[in-house]
Enzyme design. Structure first.
Site, mmCIF file in Angstrom:
data_model
loop_
_atom_site.group_PDB
_atom_site.id
_atom_site.type_symbol
_atom_site.label_atom_id
_atom_site.label_comp_id
_atom_site.label_asym_id
_atom_site.label_seq_id
_atom_site.Cartn_x
_atom_site.Cartn_y
_atom_site.Cartn_z
ATOM 1 N N ARG A 103 0.826 -1.210 0.000
ATOM 2 C CA ARG A 103 0.000 0.000 0.000
ATOM 3 C C ARG A 103 0.865 1.266 0.000
ATOM 4 N NH1 ARG A 103 -1.970 -0.678 6.213
ATOM 5 N NH2 ARG A 103 0.108 -0.612 7.120
ATOM 6 N N ASN A 141 -4.625 7.123 4.929
ATOM 7 C CA ASN A 141 -4.251 6.364 6.120
ATOM 8 C C ASN A 141 -2.778 6.583 6.444
ATOM 9 O OD1 ASN A 141 -5.204 4.144 8.046
ATOM 10 N ND2 ASN A 141 -3.255 3.332 7.307
ATOM 11 N N GLU A 142 -2.514 6.945 7.680
ATOM 12 C CA GLU A 142 -1.134 7.131 8.169
ATOM 13 C C GLU A 142 -0.242 7.827 7.140
ATOM 14 O OE1 GLU A 142 0.368 3.466 9.831
ATOM 15 O OE2 GLU A 142 -0.672 3.860 11.700
ATOM 16 N N CYS A 148 8.596 11.813 -1.902
ATOM 17 C CA CYS A 148 8.629 11.291 -3.271
ATOM 18 C C CYS A 148 9.617 12.167 -4.053
ATOM 19 C CB CYS A 148 7.234 11.357 -3.887
ATOM 20 S SG CYS A 148 7.239 11.003 -5.653
ATOM 21 N N CYS A 153 7.173 16.208 -8.094
ATOM 22 C CA CYS A 153 7.392 16.632 -6.704
ATOM 23 C C CYS A 153 8.597 17.566 -6.631
ATOM 24 C CB CYS A 153 7.539 15.407 -5.802
ATOM 25 S SG CYS A 153 5.989 14.494 -5.647
ATOM 26 N N GLU A 300 -6.584 3.519 15.911
ATOM 27 C CA GLU A 300 -6.172 2.117 15.915
ATOM 28 C C GLU A 300 -5.538 1.854 17.270
ATOM 29 O OE1 GLU A 300 -3.674 1.118 12.584
ATOM 30 O OE2 GLU A 300 -4.937 2.209 11.184
HETATM 31 C C1 GAL Z 1 -1.093 0.710 11.137
HETATM 32 C C2 GAL Z 1 -1.921 0.809 9.875
HETATM 33 C C3 GAL Z 1 -2.930 -0.304 9.794
HETATM 34 C C4 GAL Z 1 -2.264 -1.608 10.086
HETATM 35 C C5 GAL Z 1 -1.634 -1.550 11.454
HETATM 36 C C6 GAL Z 1 -0.993 -2.841 11.908
HETATM 37 O O1 GAL Z 1 0.111 1.366 11.011
HETATM 38 O O2 GAL Z 1 -2.599 2.033 9.790
HETATM 39 O O3 GAL Z 1 -3.506 -0.313 8.512
HETATM 40 O O4 GAL Z 1 -1.315 -1.857 9.117
HETATM 41 O O5 GAL Z 1 -0.659 -0.555 11.450
HETATM 42 O O6 GAL Z 1 0.094 -3.201 11.154
#
Ligand code: GAL
Length: 658
Positions: A103, A141-142, A148, A153, A300
């Site tokens: 990703r 996400n994160e 880059c 860029c 998370e």
């Molecule tokens: C985070 C990420 C999640 C998952 C988790 C555990 O950094 O946002 O998608 O990968 O770690 O590895």
């Protein structure tokens, strides 16, 4: 406190959706985050959208009163997008295109990617604009600062420099490009730091600006997404989830235009053998609360044993899963979303354990989670309440970057000293704010300003005025070293802060891993490491609190205290062991009139959240051992990772429940 889970309906057969949602409802889950990686399921082919499944699962949650946070799926462009735009993939420092199949394979500036990303966000936001179950949006996400190195860029980087400096002569002068014949004579000569040699070989002024650009450029990408969300869903709550990654963005700027901070919290599951090395995630939590000085979301949260980027590590010890969630609440989180509902059975992350194991049989951790959800419900009244602190620690993205660019000595890194102070202050049961260095300081009695390395004249002025009016500030070594461009200042250290500290650095010794001794005037001796500023007190009211007890500078001042205006300023010229900070801070707290608790065992953390009518005092045993101690004259016994909550009425502050 809201308890949630991260859920990936696209990973499971539909037959699991309803039973999963039923179990969530029964367990007390109130919030689910979804879709941040689901682009190929939402747009399987360019322009062909498939929102049916997302409608359905949102509907299932809606029926059960479970709210939804939707992630924009832009972290994972589908393969058709990369096939169409092979150059939409970021280029690394080595000049090579990132491998696809993992990703994060998107360049924030690729026009084709941005068009397609914009379109899917447009469609999603329009579709769910009136869906009240969708309570917030998470951007991507994160995200990491933009490292880059592709042509687009690079162009943006040059444009950023042009806007900041106007002409090349200014850049050459401010960067000191005459060194090593580095002067630019055309904009095209300015490249990002390509190459695999260590960053420390590059001009630190150039590197600091590149880091600032990389952060600003990521934020432009955040704003691009936020604008679409806001246009289609006016009033929507927007966030993005951050963590302490290698290429960190400036958190304060990242969230300036967003509604709330989200943080991914994975405290280590393995407890260190040496209690002295114990490291509390309370620091990160306080820092996250300080970004907007308001409640935040853990998007998370640890749910099972990690493993996938590295071999598997210890499963959470009994109590940890629940204890660390409550710890986050105690430090200002209002919602804690657990990663993840069920452990993946396929894909790279199949060993990053969720709440339910591969067996699909809810086990020990799930039972603990269920209990946690019950406890969270009982704390609902404290959602949105404040953590009032009289003590603040300053944090700065510039200093973080500058220390990474030029590691100062063996073993020294930027966050260590803020953490040492934080941990020592926690030993006194205090609420502690960690705020940006540019934050307003009124209301604090004590400000810890560790390693004020890169000098921002505005920050300097603010600190002088804070002390002038009676505030207390603690400075440390490596303060006043650099100007705003990351060049050294040709003045005795701590340069801009010297008027406040009433001492100057005669010479410094970067001792690295070597150990030195520091003796306080009351006879206490502590070990120190990494750095020794040999200090010369020079103010009329400067006192020496501690001197070196070893090395050729034995007898020279290591820690000083000075009066300035109506305030007091301390300078700590070395990096001591934890006990040194506990000792030093006791005296400082007494002097500046901050009430504290004496005699708490190590890693018992106490914080208080205050609402309009009631306050809650959280007492957390952040260790794997049962802890017994006396607090306010009564015996307290806490099991490993147990959180005790004491409620009191705000008016009479009387304890009503234990
Ligand atoms: C985070 C990420 C999640 C998952 C988790 C555990 O950094 O946002 O998608 O990968 O770690 O590895």
């Amino acid at each position: 406190m809201i308890i949630g889970v991260d859920y990936y309906p696209e990973h499971w057969g539909k037959e699991l959706w309803v039973p999963d949602a039923d179990l969530m409802q029964k367990t007390g889950v109130k919030l689910v985050r979804m879709a941040e990686f689901a682009w190929s399921r939402l747009e399987p082919r360019e322009g062909e959208y498939a929102f049916g499944w997302l409608d359905e699962i949102i509907g299932i949650f809606k029926e059960r009163g479970i709210k939804v946070i939707l992630g924009t799926p832009t972290n994972c462009p589908p393969r058709w997008l990369v096939e169409k735009y092979p150059d939409a993939v970021p280029v690394g420092r080595d000049g090579r295109v990132s491998p696809i199949g993992i990703r994060g394979h998107r360049c924030y500036n690729h026009p084709g990617f941005l068009r397609r990303a914009g379109e899917i966000i447009e469609r999603m936001t329009k579709r769910y604009a009136r869906e009240e179950t969708v309570v917030a949006w998470q951007i991507d996400n994160e995200l990491e600062a933009n490292f880059c190195f592709c042509g687009r860029c690079t162009e943006k980087y040059r444009a950023w420099l042009k806007k900041k400096y106007g002409d090349l002569d200014t850049i050459n002068r401010l960067y000191g490009n005459e060194v090593w014949s580095g002067e630019y004579s055309s904009w095209e000569q300015i490249d990002p730091p390509l190459g695999t040699y260590p960053a420390a070989w590059l001009n630190p002024a150039y590197m600091l600006d590149f880091n600032r650009f990389a952060s600003d450029d990521m934020i432009a990408y955040v704003d691009f997404q936020a604008d679409i969300i806001r246009r289609n869903c006016p009033g929507a709550k927007i966030t993005t989830n951050v963590w302490f990654c290698e290429n960190m963005p400036d958190f304060y700027k990242t969230f300036a235009g967003l509604d709330f901070v989200s943080f991914d919290n994975y405290p280590p599951t393995k407890l260190p053998e040496d209690a002295g090395q114990f490291y509390s995630h309370a620091f990160h939590l306080d820092l996250m609360r300080g970004v907007k000085r308001q409640g935040f979301c853990v998007m998370e949260e640890l749910s099972g044993g990690p493993g996938c980027w590295s071999p598997m590590v210890r499963t959470p010890y009994p109590g940890m899963l629940s204890g660390y969630s409550l710890q986050a609440f105690a430090h200002g989180a209002d919602a804690v979303v657990h990663f993840r509902w069920r452990t993946a059975v396929s894909g790279a992350e199949m060993y990053w354990h969720g709440l339910i194991d591969h067996s699909n049989v809810p086990g020990r951790r799930f039972a603990e989670f269920e209990k946690l959800a019950g406890a969270a419900e009982g704390l609902k009244v404290f959602e949105g309440t404040q953590i009032r602190a009289e003590v603040a620690i300053l944090y700065s993205a510039d200093n973080e970057y500058a220390f990474k660019i030029q590691p100062q000595t063996n073993g020294m890194y930027y966050l260590e000293q803020p953490k040492l102070f934080h941990e020592a202050l926690m030993k006194y049961g205090l609420n502690i704010d960690i705020v940006g260095e540019r934050e307003v300081l009124s209301g604090y009695k004590l400000v810890i300003a560790p390693q004020m390395y890169v000098t921002d004249p505005e920050v300097v002025e603010k600190l002088y005025s804070f002390v002038e009016k009676g505030g207390t500030v603690v400075f440390t070594n490596r303060s006043g070293v650099k100007d705003a461009y990351n060049n050294c200042i040709m003045e005795p250290l701590p340069a801009a802060y010297r008027g406040l500290t009433g001492c100057r650095v005669l010479e410094y010794d970067p001792v690295g891993y070597d150990s030195v001794l520091v003796k306080f005037s009351d006879g206490n001796v502590y070990r120190a490491k990494q750095w020794c500023d040999i200090l010369k007190p020079e103010g009329e009211e400067t006192r020496v609190l501690a001197s070196y007890e070893s090395e050729f500078y034995k007898g020279s001042a290591a820690i000083t205290e000075n009066r300035y205006g109506s305030g007091t300023v301390y300078y700590v010229g070395t990096v001591g062991e934890r006990e040194m900070y506990v000792h030093l801070l006791r005296g400082i707290l007494q002097k500046c009139g901050v009430e504290y608790i004496e005699g708490l065992p190590d890693h018992i953390e106490i914080t208080t959240r205050t609402g309009e009518d009631a306050a809650a005092r959280f007492i957390f045993n952040n260790t794997g051992e049962t802890q017994q101690f006396v607090l306010d004259g009564r015996e307290v016994c806490l099991q490993p990772f147990e959180m005790q909550v004491e409620r009191s009425d705000v008016e009479n502050a009387e304890n009503t429940e234990a």
